[in-house]
Design a protein around this motif. Sequence first.
Motif, mmCIF file in Angstrom:
data_model
loop_
_atom_site.group_PDB
_atom_site.id
_atom_site.type_symbol
_atom_site.label_atom_id
_atom_site.label_comp_id
_atom_site.label_asym_id
_atom_site.label_seq_id
_atom_site.Cartn_x
_atom_site.Cartn_y
_atom_site.Cartn_z
ATOM 1 N N VAL A 50 43.299 33.690 33.588
ATOM 2 C CA VAL A 50 44.829 33.788 33.282
ATOM 3 C C VAL A 50 45.543 34.438 34.536
ATOM 4 O O VAL A 50 46.494 34.033 35.009
ATOM 5 N N LEU A 51 45.096 35.513 35.064
ATOM 6 C CA LEU A 51 45.630 36.263 36.016
ATOM 7 C C LEU A 51 45.903 35.410 37.197
ATOM 8 O O LEU A 51 46.905 35.594 37.837
ATOM 9 N N GLY A 52 44.770 34.753 37.657
ATOM 10 C CA GLY A 52 44.693 34.051 38.860
ATOM 11 C C GLY A 52 45.424 32.826 39.032
ATOM 12 O O GLY A 52 45.792 32.503 40.052
ATOM 13 N N THR A 53 45.908 32.101 37.809
ATOM 14 C CA THR A 53 46.297 30.892 37.773
ATOM 15 C C THR A 53 47.917 30.862 37.285
ATOM 16 O O THR A 53 48.677 30.062 37.551
ATOM 17 N N LYS A 54 48.238 31.847 36.163
ATOM 18 C CA LYS A 54 49.407 31.882 35.404
ATOM 19 C C LYS A 54 50.447 32.808 35.313
ATOM 20 O O LYS A 54 51.537 32.930 35.558
ATOM 21 N N LEU A 55 49.640 34.089 35.072
ATOM 22 C CA LEU A 55 50.696 35.591 35.385
ATOM 23 C C LEU A 55 49.567 36.440 35.889
ATOM 24 O O LEU A 55 48.572 36.929 35.246
ATOM 25 N N SER A 62 49.013 32.601 41.664
ATOM 26 C CA SER A 62 48.770 32.471 43.097
ATOM 27 C C SER A 62 48.904 33.763 43.893
ATOM 28 O O SER A 62 50.285 34.283 43.718
ATOM 29 N N GLY A 63 47.962 34.525 44.441
ATOM 30 C CA GLY A 63 48.382 35.545 45.191
ATOM 31 C C GLY A 63 48.238 36.896 44.880
ATOM 32 O O GLY A 63 48.104 37.673 45.794
ATOM 33 N N LEU A 107 47.297 45.066 38.894
ATOM 34 C CA LEU A 107 47.432 44.014 40.155
ATOM 35 C C LEU A 107 48.393 44.261 41.136
ATOM 36 O O LEU A 107 49.506 44.990 40.670
ATOM 37 N N LEU A 108 48.099 43.862 42.292
ATOM 38 C CA LEU A 108 49.028 43.998 43.344
ATOM 39 C C LEU A 108 49.781 42.582 43.729
ATOM 40 O O LEU A 108 48.815 41.558 44.100
ATOM 41 N N ILE A 109 51.154 42.442 43.631
ATOM 42 C CA ILE A 109 51.583 41.417 44.034
ATOM 43 C C ILE A 109 52.219 41.790 45.314
ATOM 44 O O ILE A 109 53.214 42.492 45.357
#
Lengths: 134, 134
Positions: free
Chosen positions: A60-65, A68-69, A128-130
Amino acid sequence: MYIGQTAFLERTFEESDIINFANLTLDTNPVHLDEGFAKHTRFKKRIAHGLLTGSLIGAVLGTKLPGSGAVLLKQSFNFKEPVFVGDRVKAVLEVTEINEKSIGKIVKIKSRCFNQFEIIVLDGESTLLISAIK
Amino acid sequence: MYIGQTAFLERTFEESDIINFANLTLDTNPVHLDEGFAKHTRFKKRIAHGLLTGSLIGAVLGTKLPGSGAVLLKQSFNFKEPVFVGDRVKAVLEVTEINEKSIGKIVKIKSRCFNQFEIIVLDGESTLLISAIK
């Protein structure tokens, strides 16, 4: 992204998923793989690897919320109840904090995973870091 | 088992491991899979999934320390530095607490993962149950 934003993903953990996870990660603990061994444990049957269930949160973290990135800085997992072969698990995530920093947004996300009986099997928190650097 | 007991496991994360982990866990974040996307991120190239690196700790827990039959109750990960395709990572675990309870031994284990340059890429703490029920 805003505080209170949610996302989820649902998945059934098949026997093949557990075998593939064991082969890929080298975690061949017989509580996951050997029914004969598992029946003498407190759970009486094979359980999925905790980190396999946890990886549903990662998906979920990697694809939705956030998607990406985003890069994972911290992750905690509290394994509340076992996940058995064939269980269907829903991971529900919610943004709880957003902090703007010079390197980008630092985001905290709480997660809960439920089985098909609506029992919480896992909860966790992610940082997480955006990144602002592109 | 005793406080101060250690165990380790070393592994090189190949491109195929990252692709297989993405396919198995559904975490297809392009920071792991897409070189073109990754070169515009702060790390400039693809990084392994944090939970793939974390699973090396899971492999030591499940096979060496405590090994067979131990069940993971809690896990925390602090991702300190990225792991790139081809990096060789060594997970070093050490028992820090053992508490005898009616249900069995509750054990805490601290872990550190180093890359081939001896830089810490990940540290974590695990809480496990070694069940008294057989």
